[in-house]
Design an enzyme around this catalytic site. Structure first.
Site, short mmCIF file in Angstrom:
data_model
loop_
_atom_site.label_atom_id
_atom_site.label_comp_id
_atom_site.label_asym_id
_atom_site.label_seq_id
_atom_site.Cartn_x
_atom_site.Cartn_y
_atom_site.Cartn_z
N CYS A 125 -8.37 1.63 6.58
CA CYS A 125 -7.81 2.36 5.44
C CYS A 125 -8.25 1.77 4.10
O CYS A 125 -8.72 0.63 4.02
CB CYS A 125 -6.29 2.40 5.54
SG CYS A 125 -5.54 0.84 5.09
N HIS A 168 3.49 1.95 11.80
CA HIS A 168 2.33 1.78 12.69
C HIS A 168 2.17 2.92 13.69
O HIS A 168 1.17 2.98 14.40
CB HIS A 168 2.45 0.44 13.42
CG HIS A 168 2.86 -0.67 12.49
ND1 HIS A 168 4.17 -1.07 12.35
CD2 HIS A 168 2.16 -1.38 11.58
CE1 HIS A 168 4.25 -2.01 11.42
NE2 HIS A 168 3.05 -2.21 10.92
N CYS A 221 0.87 -1.19 0.00
CA CYS A 221 0.00 0.00 0.00
C CYS A 221 0.91 1.24 0.00
O CYS A 221 2.13 1.12 0.15
CB CYS A 221 -0.86 0.00 1.26
SG CYS A 221 0.17 0.04 2.74
N GLU A 253 0.10 -0.34 16.54
CA GLU A 253 -0.68 0.82 16.10
C GLU A 253 -1.64 1.28 17.21
O GLU A 253 -1.75 2.47 17.51
CB GLU A 253 -1.48 0.49 14.83
CG GLU A 253 -2.28 1.69 14.35
CD GLU A 253 -3.20 1.37 13.17
OE1 GLU A 253 -2.84 0.53 12.32
OE2 GLU A 253 -4.28 1.98 13.12
O1 0CM Z 1 -1.13 -3.17 10.95
P1 0CM Z 1 -0.58 -4.44 10.29
O2 0CM Z 1 -0.17 -5.43 11.35
O3 0CM Z 1 -1.47 -4.95 9.26
O4 0CM Z 1 0.77 -3.91 9.63
P2 0CM Z 1 1.57 -4.30 8.32
O5 0CM Z 1 2.94 -3.73 8.51
O6 0CM Z 1 1.47 -5.73 7.98
O7 0CM Z 1 0.79 -3.51 7.18
C1 0CM Z 1 0.90 -2.19 6.93
C2 0CM Z 1 0.51 -1.25 7.91
C3 0CM Z 1 0.21 -0.43 8.69
C4 0CM Z 1 -0.12 0.59 9.63
FE1 SF4 Z 2 -0.96 0.81 4.48
FE2 SF4 Z 2 -3.34 1.34 5.39
FE3 SF4 Z 2 -1.40 0.72 7.11
FE4 SF4 Z 2 -1.35 3.05 5.82
S1 SF4 Z 2 -2.87 2.41 7.30
S2 SF4 Z 2 0.34 1.61 6.09
S3 SF4 Z 2 -2.25 2.56 3.83
S4 SF4 Z 2 -2.28 -0.62 5.55
#
Ligand code: 0CM
Ligand code: SF4
Length: 328
Positions: free
Chosen positions: A200, A79, A17, A131
């Protein structure tokens, strides 16, 4: 079934993303500009391959700011971090670069605003996820975590005249979050909805894409790491949407040939923190098992990008600077 019948359905969008792209590029540019080592608090994104590859190039991943030598460069992960972590880094004279996804920062800003306006915040998210720790840290005294539908019953009672709003982690299941919201509204009639959704665009798009192929797949392979919330949600969504089996794997070598017995169609997708090269090797491996017919099913196109942190943006050319000066 003959070998020729075996098919792979590739979900699109999948993989990186805009926030992950920016976070990984932030670390790469920091390495280029300042040289190794560059420190990163926690995993820059939740992907084994990305973390291992950056570590080989001289990135040192730490759990906390006090593990970083004074004056060194420290990157905050995609995050996000709480104000307490920022303060600690400042206190240690660290030179920080912020790779927090702007869509996570948006939720931080909502927490700050609603806390200032006297609300209690019901934050839907997974306990212990970085996060959520960062977001809740903006106003810990008025933020209450709601982890799953069962989390609703665990919330304290609020007075009828207390202001309540729900917000969420960015990488949740859209359907499960809807259920939790409904349960919250049932328990707290005064609960208000935020002006916009916090899940998101990338999380939502990847779930829609998986749903579009799940019914046709006996098996869904999701490429992503075990600590990646959005990747794990894709496994759950696939199963709920009709895939008979679903597995989360980091690498093609983890495909167990037993999963493929009697299977005619395999779905493949990947989480938002997963480089496309890993998907390619999975598709190649499936080809070796006779799944040579690959069809991509696209449910949305993504064009969003985020600018790098200011210190890492390319220097403006003289012409560009002159133009900017003229227009100001
Ligand atoms: O939040 P998640 O565990 O899905 O994190 P990720 O690093 O795999 O993906 C992208 C993000 C964010 C914020
Ligand atoms: Fe990616 Fe969504 Fe995480 Fe932003 S909030 S890093 S766009 S997955």
């Amino acid at each position: 079934m003959s070998e020729g019948d075996k098919q792979v359905l590739l979900a699109a969008p999948r993989g990186y993303c805009a926030g992950v792209d920016r976070a990984v590029e932030t670390v790469e540019k920091a390495l280029e500009k300042y040289g190794a080592p560059v420190y990163v608090r926690k995993e820059i994104v939740h992907n084994r391959y990305v973390v291992d590859t950056l570590a080989e190039r001289g990135v040192i991943f730490v759990d906390e700011t006090d593990e970083v030598p004074e004056g060194a460069h420290l990157v905050f992960s995609a995050h996000g971090v709480s104000p307490a972590v920022r303060d600690s880094a400042d206190g240690l004279q660290l030179r920080t670069l912020d790779a927090t996804c702007p869509l996570v920062t948006k939720v931080h800003n909502e927490v700050k605003r609603f806390a200032r306006d006297g609300y209690h915040i019901l934050l839907i998210g997974h306990e212990g996820h970085e996060e959520v720790e960062g977001t809740a840290g903006e106003a810990p005294e008025v933020t209450h975590l709601v982890d799953g539908v069962e989390g609703v019953a665990k919330l304290p009672d609020f007075l009828d005249d207390e202001k309540l709003i729900w917000l969420s982690q960015t990488t949740l299941s859209v359907d499960e979050t809807l259920q939790i919201r409904q349960e919250l509204h049932r328990r707290f009639p005064q609960l208000e909805d935020p002006p916009s959704d916090d899940i998101c665009y990338a999380t939502q798009n990847r779930q829609v894409a998986v749903k579009a192929i799940a019914e046709r797949c006996e098996l869904m392979i999701v490429v992503g790491s075990q600590n990646s919330s959005n990747s794990k949600r894709l496994v759950e969504v696939a199963l709920q949407a009709g895939a008979e089996h679903a597995h989360l794997i980091d690498y093609a070598e983890q495909i167990d040939p037993a999963w493929l017995e009697g299977v005619g169609t395999v779905g493949v997708t990947s989480g938002a923190s997963v480089p496309e090269i890993l998907v390619r090797t999975v598709v190649e491996r499936l080809g070796e098992y006779g799944f040579g017919d690959v069809e991509e099913v696209t449910t949305a196109s993504e064009t969003i990008t985020f600018a790098l942190p200011r210190d890492l943006r390319p220097a403006r050319t003289r012409k560009g600077a002159a133009r900017a000066a003229q227009s100001s």
